[in-house]
Design an enzyme around this catalytic site. Structure first.
Site: not given
Ligand code: NDP
Ligand code: HSE
Length: 398
Positions: A122, A125, A127, A129, A180, A183, A194, A198, A296
């Site tokens: 969910e 796409v 976030g 929603i 946050g 990407e 991105d 989606k 976020g």
């Molecule tokens: P972050 O970079 O903040 O978090 C990813 C975490 O995973 C980091 O702590 C990273 O560590 C860790 N990590 C990466 N590779 C490994 C590994 N091989 N083993 C263990 N830990 C690992 O990303 P986000 O939380 O922002 O995003 C996560 C996913 O969610 C992505 O696919 C993103 O596109 C998606 N997403 C994000 C949104 C957002 O608002 N941020 C919204 C919707 C989707 P380190 O930092 O040390 O590399």
């Molecule tokens: N980087 C993405 C965005 C995160 O800004 O929409 C949510 O998928």
């Protein structure tokens, strides 16, 4: 007690931990949900539950007590290998990783179905929603004819900051990163990749076939200028990065990602800041719009957690295969008709000769005019505008 694990303790993974740590879902699910392990490559020595952290994926996949895993680490590898191993081990997986879903979705959904577990996405796409579930269930009676959405929070935030506060592009991007939203490599946001993943996921769900995002023409917001924004205002429109797909009468699918002029009468034009909105047109329903925070920590984690709660509450019931591995036939994009907004320094006579009697806007930038064409095939338009000289933006039809 349902024990879960989190892969990746970043923005989203941290949000998932906070929600399960701060809230009880006992009443909703009939059992408490506990985060039992967290995988991350970093150390968290000051974390109040530092004993939960591991750097070894085997600690999670081999833990028979863990039934659901939230994959919030992002990227294709090793997220793909980890997800496969978890599904093979009989654990359900929920994810926010749209790159993984858009690339390996049908394979992972099929594997989950074979193993009698769930693969849920969910948060991939829009976030927070709710849009995946409504398409997968509430809109089932409809053929989905068109999807048009603001699918990237970072770019919508940047455009809003530039338009409303006159911020510089780089400053607005830095702010989005700090919040946050962006990407890891923000080029994925600002170059449209991105949003492309989606719209590919939504289109795959809408058609039941695999829509390969590498076949979707994609343009980001890097070339949008403040002068474009001024013209848009003159035309009673806003400029938005739109992910668009349309089922054509011959069974092909048209899809693109591009900045578009959106008339103020279309609700997408009023979607600002980090908010996303997806307009879905069903043959019986007509238009429905799904709106909310598109990125976020808390908003995205709310969607990942909802999937976990669903699995804990309803069990890993039959996993629907939402789209097949067969690819849908795409329409040649140059055959699609659009109206275009054009800026040019060419003279009125030449403009009229090529595009007919269009209304010219001549008071925004000195030495040039702007105008909107009638509907024209992309290939004919590009040929004409190349002769004329100038820049252009697609106009979203109502
Ligand atoms: P972050 O970079 O903040 O978090 C990813 C975490 O995973 C980091 O702590 C990273 O560590 C860790 N990590 C990466 N590779 C490994 C590994 N091989 N083993 C263990 N830990 C690992 O990303 P986000 O939380 O922002 O995003 C996560 C996913 O969610 C992505 O696919 C993103 O596109 C998606 N997403 C994000 C949104 C957002 O608002 N941020 C919204 C919707 C989707 P380190 O930092 O040390 O590399
Ligand atoms: N980087 C993405 C965005 C995160 O800004 O929409 C949510 O998928």
């Amino acid at each position: 007690m349902a024990k879960i694990a989190i892969l990746g303790y970043g923005t989203v993974g941290g949000g998932v931990y906070d929600i399960f740590n701060n809230s009880s879902f006992l009443k909703k699910t009939g059992e408490e949900i506990e985060v039992a392990k967290i995988l991350d490559i970093r150390d968290f020595p000051d974390h109040p539950q530092k004993e939960l952290f591991t750097k070894d994926f085997n600690d999670i996949v081999n833990d028979a007590e863990i039934s659901v895993v939230a994959e919030t680490m992002g990227g294709l590898h090793p997220a793909y290998e980890f997800t496969k191993s978890l599904l093979e081990a009989g654990k359900s997986v929920t994810t926010s990783n749209k790159e993984l879903v858009a690339t390996y979705g049908p394979e992972l959904l099929t594997l989950a179905a074979q193993k009698g577990v769930r693969y849920m996405f969910e948060a991939s796409v829009g976030g927070g929603i709710p849009v995946i579930r409504p398409i997968a269930s509430c809109l089932q009676a409809n053929d989905i004819e068109r999807i048009a959405g603001i699918l990237n929070g970072t770019t919508n935030f940047i455009l809003s900051e530039m338009i409303d506060k006159g911020s510089e592009f780089e400053d607005a991007l830095a702010d989005a990163q700090q919040r946050g939203y962006a990407e890891r490599n923000p080029a994925a946001d600002i170059e449209g990749h991105d949003a492309c993943r989606k719209i590919a996921i939504l289109s795959s769900m809408a058609t039941g076939y695999f829509v390969d995002y590498s076949n979707i023409p994609t343009e980001g917001i890097c070339n949008v200028s403040l002068n474009d924004v001024k013209y848009a205002e003159k035309l009673g429109s806003a400029i938005k990065l739109i992910g668009y797909s349309q089922q054509m009468p011959d069974g092909t699918l048209y899809a693109c990602v591009a900045p578009m002029l959106v008339k103020k009468s279309i609700p997408l034009s009023g979607v600002c800041d980090v908010f996303n909105a997806v307009m879905v047109r069903g043959n019986y329903l007509g238009d429905a719009m799904f709106y909310g925070r598109g990125a976020g920590k808390e908003a995205t984690a709310s969607a990942v957690c909802a999937d976990v709660i669903d699995i804990v509450k309803n069990g890993a019931a039959k996993c629907p295969i939402l789209w097949e591995t067969d690819k849908i036939k795409m329409m040649a994009p140059e055959e699609k008709e659009w109206s275009y907004f054009v800026r040019t320094s060419a003279g009125k006579e030449q403009i009229n000769e090529m595009f007919g009697d269009v209304e010219l806007i001549d008071d925004v930038v000195s030495g040039e005019v702007g105008f909107v064409t009638s509907l024209i095939k992309e290939k004919d338009f590009v040929q004409a505008v190349n002769k004329l000289g100038g820049t252009y933006i697609k106009v979203l039809e109502a």
